[in-house]
Design an enzyme around this catalytic site. Structure first.
Site, PDB file in Angstrom:
ATOM      1  N   LYS A 178      -4.260 -42.377 -39.416  1.00  0.00           N
ATOM      2  CA  LYS A 178      -4.737 -41.049 -39.791  1.00  0.00           C
ATOM      3  C   LYS A 178      -5.627 -41.213 -41.021  1.00  0.00           C
ATOM      4  O   LYS A 178      -5.143 -41.468 -42.122  1.00  0.00           O
ATOM      5  CB  LYS A 178      -3.584 -40.105 -40.144  1.00  0.00           C
ATOM      6  CG  LYS A 178      -4.102 -38.671 -40.289  1.00  0.00           C
ATOM      7  CD  LYS A 178      -3.273 -37.803 -41.199  1.00  0.00           C
ATOM      8  CE  LYS A 178      -3.747 -37.778 -42.618  1.00  0.00           C
ATOM      9  NZ  LYS A 178      -5.088 -37.242 -42.852  1.00  0.00           N
ATOM     10  N   GLU A 253       0.598 -47.554 -51.744  1.00  0.00           N
ATOM     11  CA  GLU A 253      -0.394 -47.964 -52.738  1.00  0.00           C
ATOM     12  C   GLU A 253      -0.939 -46.672 -53.325  1.00  0.00           C
ATOM     13  O   GLU A 253      -1.657 -45.935 -52.657  1.00  0.00           O
ATOM     14  CB  GLU A 253      -1.482 -48.790 -52.039  1.00  0.00           C
ATOM     15  CG  GLU A 253      -2.101 -49.810 -52.959  1.00  0.00           C
ATOM     16  CD  GLU A 253      -3.215 -49.217 -53.775  1.00  0.00           C
ATOM     17  OE1 GLU A 253      -2.914 -48.558 -54.793  1.00  0.00           O
ATOM     18  OE2 GLU A 253      -4.372 -49.388 -53.383  1.00  0.00           O
ATOM     19  N   CYS A 287      -8.542 -47.107 -56.894  1.00  0.00           N
ATOM     20  CA  CYS A 287      -7.127 -47.184 -57.293  1.00  0.00           C
ATOM     21  C   CYS A 287      -6.958 -48.081 -58.516  1.00  0.00           C
ATOM     22  O   CYS A 287      -6.082 -47.860 -59.324  1.00  0.00           O
ATOM     23  CB  CYS A 287      -6.267 -47.657 -56.126  1.00  0.00           C
ATOM     24  SG  CYS A 287      -6.840 -49.174 -55.388  1.00  0.00           S
ATOM     25  N   GLU A 386      -3.291 -40.303 -63.733  1.00  0.00           N
ATOM     26  CA  GLU A 386      -4.425 -40.858 -62.997  1.00  0.00           C
ATOM     27  C   GLU A 386      -5.443 -39.742 -62.757  1.00  0.00           C
ATOM     28  O   GLU A 386      -5.144 -38.751 -62.093  1.00  0.00           O
ATOM     29  CB  GLU A 386      -3.992 -41.450 -61.658  1.00  0.00           C
ATOM     30  CG  GLU A 386      -5.160 -42.131 -60.974  1.00  0.00           C
ATOM     31  CD  GLU A 386      -4.846 -42.707 -59.608  1.00  0.00           C
ATOM     32  OE1 GLU A 386      -4.123 -42.061 -58.843  1.00  0.00           O
ATOM     33  OE2 GLU A 386      -5.340 -43.811 -59.308  1.00  0.00           O
TER      34      GLU A 386
HETATM   35  O1  TXE Z   1      -4.687 -37.849 -51.912  1.00  0.00           O
HETATM   36  P1  TXE Z   1      -3.616 -37.516 -50.825  1.00  0.00           P
HETATM   37  P2  TXE Z   1      -5.831 -36.867 -52.389  1.00  0.00           P
HETATM   38  C1  TXE Z   1      -4.777 -40.239 -56.042  1.00  0.00           C
HETATM   39  C2  TXE Z   1      -5.782 -39.759 -57.016  1.00  0.00           C
HETATM   40  C3  TXE Z   1      -6.260 -38.494 -56.413  1.00  0.00           C
HETATM   41  C4  TXE Z   1      -4.948 -37.944 -55.914  1.00  0.00           C
HETATM   42  C5  TXE Z   1      -5.033 -36.948 -54.841  1.00  0.00           C
HETATM   43  O2  TXE Z   1      -5.193 -39.530 -58.259  1.00  0.00           O
HETATM   44  O3  TXE Z   1      -6.918 -37.672 -57.284  1.00  0.00           O
HETATM   45  O4  TXE Z   1      -4.288 -39.086 -55.427  1.00  0.00           O
HETATM   46  O5  TXE Z   1      -5.968 -37.361 -53.864  1.00  0.00           O
HETATM   47  C6  TXE Z   1      -2.551 -37.793 -46.416  1.00  0.00           C
HETATM   48  N1  TXE Z   1       2.314 -36.758 -45.231  1.00  0.00           N
HETATM   49  N2  TXE Z   1      -5.323 -41.124 -55.066  1.00  0.00           N
HETATM   50  O6  TXE Z   1      -5.423 -35.451 -52.474  1.00  0.00           O
HETATM   51  O7  TXE Z   1      -3.478 -36.073 -50.635  1.00  0.00           O
HETATM   52  C7  TXE Z   1      -3.925 -37.190 -46.564  1.00  0.00           C
HETATM   53  O8  TXE Z   1      -4.258 -36.407 -45.451  1.00  0.00           O
HETATM   54  C8  TXE Z   1       1.530 -37.787 -44.852  1.00  0.00           C
HETATM   55  C9  TXE Z   1      -5.150 -42.522 -55.277  1.00  0.00           C
HETATM   56  O9  TXE Z   1      -7.007 -37.171 -51.572  1.00  0.00           O
HETATM   57  O10 TXE Z   1      -2.425 -38.308 -51.180  1.00  0.00           O
HETATM   58  C10 TXE Z   1      -4.756 -38.450 -46.718  1.00  0.00           C
HETATM   59  O11 TXE Z   1      -4.996 -39.054 -45.454  1.00  0.00           O
HETATM   60  N3  TXE Z   1       0.267 -37.924 -45.256  1.00  0.00           N
HETATM   61  C11 TXE Z   1      -5.618 -43.353 -54.169  1.00  0.00           C
HETATM   62  C12 TXE Z   1      -3.846 -39.354 -47.556  1.00  0.00           C
HETATM   63  O12 TXE Z   1      -2.534 -38.819 -47.400  1.00  0.00           O
HETATM   64  C13 TXE Z   1      -0.243 -37.006 -46.089  1.00  0.00           C
HETATM   65  C14 TXE Z   1      -6.601 -42.860 -53.268  1.00  0.00           C
HETATM   66  C15 TXE Z   1      -4.194 -39.390 -49.048  1.00  0.00           C
HETATM   67  O13 TXE Z   1      -4.322 -38.061 -49.509  1.00  0.00           O
HETATM   68  C16 TXE Z   1       0.538 -35.919 -46.528  1.00  0.00           C
HETATM   69  C17 TXE Z   1      -6.621 -41.436 -53.115  1.00  0.00           C
HETATM   70  C18 TXE Z   1       1.870 -35.819 -46.059  1.00  0.00           C
HETATM   71  N4  TXE Z   1       2.669 -34.813 -46.414  1.00  0.00           N
HETATM   72  C19 TXE Z   1      -6.016 -40.647 -54.016  1.00  0.00           C
HETATM   73  N5  TXE Z   1      -0.228 -35.167 -47.354  1.00  0.00           N
HETATM   74  C20 TXE Z   1      -5.627 -44.809 -54.258  1.00  0.00           C
HETATM   75  N6  TXE Z   1      -4.489 -45.423 -54.416  1.00  0.00           N
HETATM   76  O14 TXE Z   1      -6.651 -45.441 -54.092  1.00  0.00           O
HETATM   77  C21 TXE Z   1      -1.438 -35.757 -47.427  1.00  0.00           C
HETATM   78  N7  TXE Z   1      -1.449 -36.865 -46.662  1.00  0.00           N
END
Ligand code: TXE
Length: 494
Positions: A178, A253, A287, A386
């Site tokens: 996904k 991660e 990240c 972060e």
């Molecule tokens: O991440 P989300 P977002 C951090 C960074 C950023 C914050 C939020 O601080 O500002 O996270 O970013 C899926 N069950 N990182 O909102 O929401 C979602 O659809 C399963 C760090 O974009 O965590 C997407 O595919 N999956 C980071 C994925 O999770 C779910 C990179 C990431 O989205 C879900 C990105 C659920 N309940 C953000 N809810 C890094 N480590 O590089 C959402 N998702």
């Protein structure tokens, strides 16, 4: 609207509509406008994909394929990606706004990950155990887990997918991916290459849509045995809770608040470049972003001046243009997030050295200036949370112990940079700093050979490198009685 590209999902080797029949818009951050439509997946679609992946996992076409043959398919996929790297990079940039030159570089390097795991595929073996009982043979084998659910974020869609896809397939699993709802296109563009490489239908599936319901349904599906997640801590908490339902093995991660520690004996120019690369490369949406710089008091002014000077000369603009150094942020929400943290920084008494707002010439795109704060309270939100954008906090230190304590003073533990020409000090600090990745006199280096991952709020488990193979396999031990004698007394343990 009619000319927008329309992406369906890829399940069991076929392009399918979502069961809802609905689509959602994906935006080009450089313009703040939609550019394509993506199928809006549902729980039903997730079930369809997981069932297909389970069937493919059990089907002799995949289950009985030799590891060497699986390796060959991965190698072929790597070759195909190498041929289409430039084209795939365009879809990444259209969707997430990162520089075309960075995405091209990333995509051109991606095949190396497939080649690495292609080579490993037929070297995943168990051991014969020197068991402490006569007349008994015991050996282990490493077996695939089953259906893997991969959830990826928007910052490096194909790279972060590859870290999951390549080892999962090398080990003989099947996968349902996904992608982030913000950046689905590039992964869907990859699917024809999966087919062309010769992977049987159902081995790789993509369900597009939102965290709720798609991510949630996928991570809690009873047939899913393994969840590989990259994203933010809030979503990760949902993923962990879901794994309480299906007992899937989870790796996370989750990003970081990584320190760059610059000692007074460091090469100041090099350290300044490393700090710039760490926080303003990819507009800080990485990240491993080095979002906290700790500068020794003796070189504090000198290094800060160099960093601020280079930051002020960063060329912000169209990510497709060759000369651009910083593109837009991926979403409008990210811009709001930067503004929130800039206000928080001011409220907590930090001094804004540079940036702090959207550039005037940014048009309707989601641009934000490289931003530097000094006099930052190490306990304040901008030094603790972060931000995931181009916001750097700079903090002075005097002693090695103080630098280590400051570097270790957050909930995160993903990466760290150390800048010194003192060999022993470099090793001492590398040992003491809490991080899964430590770079000395360099920053943001990656390789398929090296593991990636952190601890605490940065998540758990490792991607990349040989260690990833352990994350996608489980060991089985087989005991064989070679004595030819019947079992003795059945009421004692042997
Ligand atoms: O991440 P989300 P977002 C951090 C960074 C950023 C914050 C939020 O601080 O500002 O996270 O970013 C899926 N069950 N990182 O909102 O929401 C979602 O659809 C399963 C760090 O974009 O965590 C997407 O595919 N999956 C980071 C994925 O999770 C779910 C990179 C990431 O989205 C879900 C990105 C659920 N309940 C953000 N809810 C890094 N480590 O590089 C959402 N998702």
């Amino acid at each position: 609207m009619a000319e927008w590209k329309k992406y369906r999902m890829y399940i069991n080797g076929e392009w399918v509509e979502a069961s809802s029949g609905e689509y959602f818009e994906s935006y080009n951050p450089a313009e703040g406008e939609p550019w394509c439509l993506v199928a809006k997946g549902t729980e039903q679609d997730v079930d369809r994909a997981v069932q297909a992946a389970q069937k493919a996992f059990e089907h002799p076409r995949w289950a009985s394929m030799t590891y060497t043959q699986r390796g060959k398919l991965l190698r072929r996929l790597g070759d195909l990606i190498a041929e289409r790297a430039s084209e795939l990079a365009v879809y990444e940039t259209l969707d997430n706004g990162k520089l075309i030159r960075e995405m091209r570089g990333q995509l051109q390097y991606l095949p190396e990950f497939f080649y690495y795991y292609a080579g490993l595929a037929d070297k995943i073996h168990g051991e014969t155990l020197p068991i402490d009982k006569p007349d008994m043979l015991a050996f282990t084998s490493r077996e695939p887990l089953g259906v893997v659910a991969a959830i990826t974020p928007w910052n490096s869609p194909l790279y972060l997918t590859t870290l999951k896809l390549a080892p999962a397939l090398a080990a003989g699993n099947t996968i349902v991916i996904k992608p982030s709802e913000v950046t689905s296109a590039s992964l869907l563009e990859l699917m024809p290459l999966i087919e062309e490489a010769g992977f049987p239908p159902g081995v790789v599936n993509v369900v597009t849509g939102f965290g709720d319901p798609v991510g949630s349904a996928l991570t809690s599906h009873p047939l899913v045995r393994r969840v590989a997640f990259t994203g933010g801590p809030e979503s990760a908490r949902h993923v962990i809770r879901n794994s309480a339902e299906n007992f899937a093995r989870v790796t996370l991660e989750l990003g970081g608040k990584s320190p760059n520690i610059v000692f007074d004996d460091a090469d100041a120019d090099n350290a300044a470049m490393g700090i710039i690369a760490g926080i303003f490369g990819a507009a800080g949406q990485s990240c491993v972003a080095g979002s906290r710089a700790f500068l020794h008091k003796k070189i504090y002014d000198q290094v800060l001046e160099k960093v601020a000077d280079r930051a002020s000369r960063i060329i912000i603009g169209d990510p497709m243009a060759a000369e651009t150094e910083m593109g837009p942020l991926a979403t409008e929400a990210q811009v709001k997030r930067m503004e929130h943290y800039v206000n928080a920084g001011r409220q907590h008494g930090a001094r804004l050295v540079y940036g702090g707002k959207q550039p005037e010439a940014g048009g309707s795109g989601w641009y934000f200036e490289p931003t530097i704060f000094e006099h930052t309270d190490p306990k304040s939100p901008i030094a603790q949370e972060e931000i995931f954008g181009p916001v750097l906090t700079v903090i002075p230190f005097e002693t090695e112990e103080e630098a280590i304590a400051l570097a270790n003073g957050t909930n995160y533990a993903l990466a760290a940079g150390i800048w010194t020409n003192h060999l022993a000090k470099a090793h001492r600090v590398a040992k003491s700093v809490r991080a899964g990745i430590v770079w000395v006199n360099t920053y943001r280096s990656i390789s398929p050979i090296a593991p990636i991952g952190g601890s605490h709020w940065s998540g758990y488990g490792r991607e990349s490198g040989y260690e990833a193979i352990y994350e996608y396999t489980q060991s089985k031990v087989v005991w064989v009685n070679t004595s030819g004698e019947p079992m003795p007394d059945p009421f004692i343990m042997r």
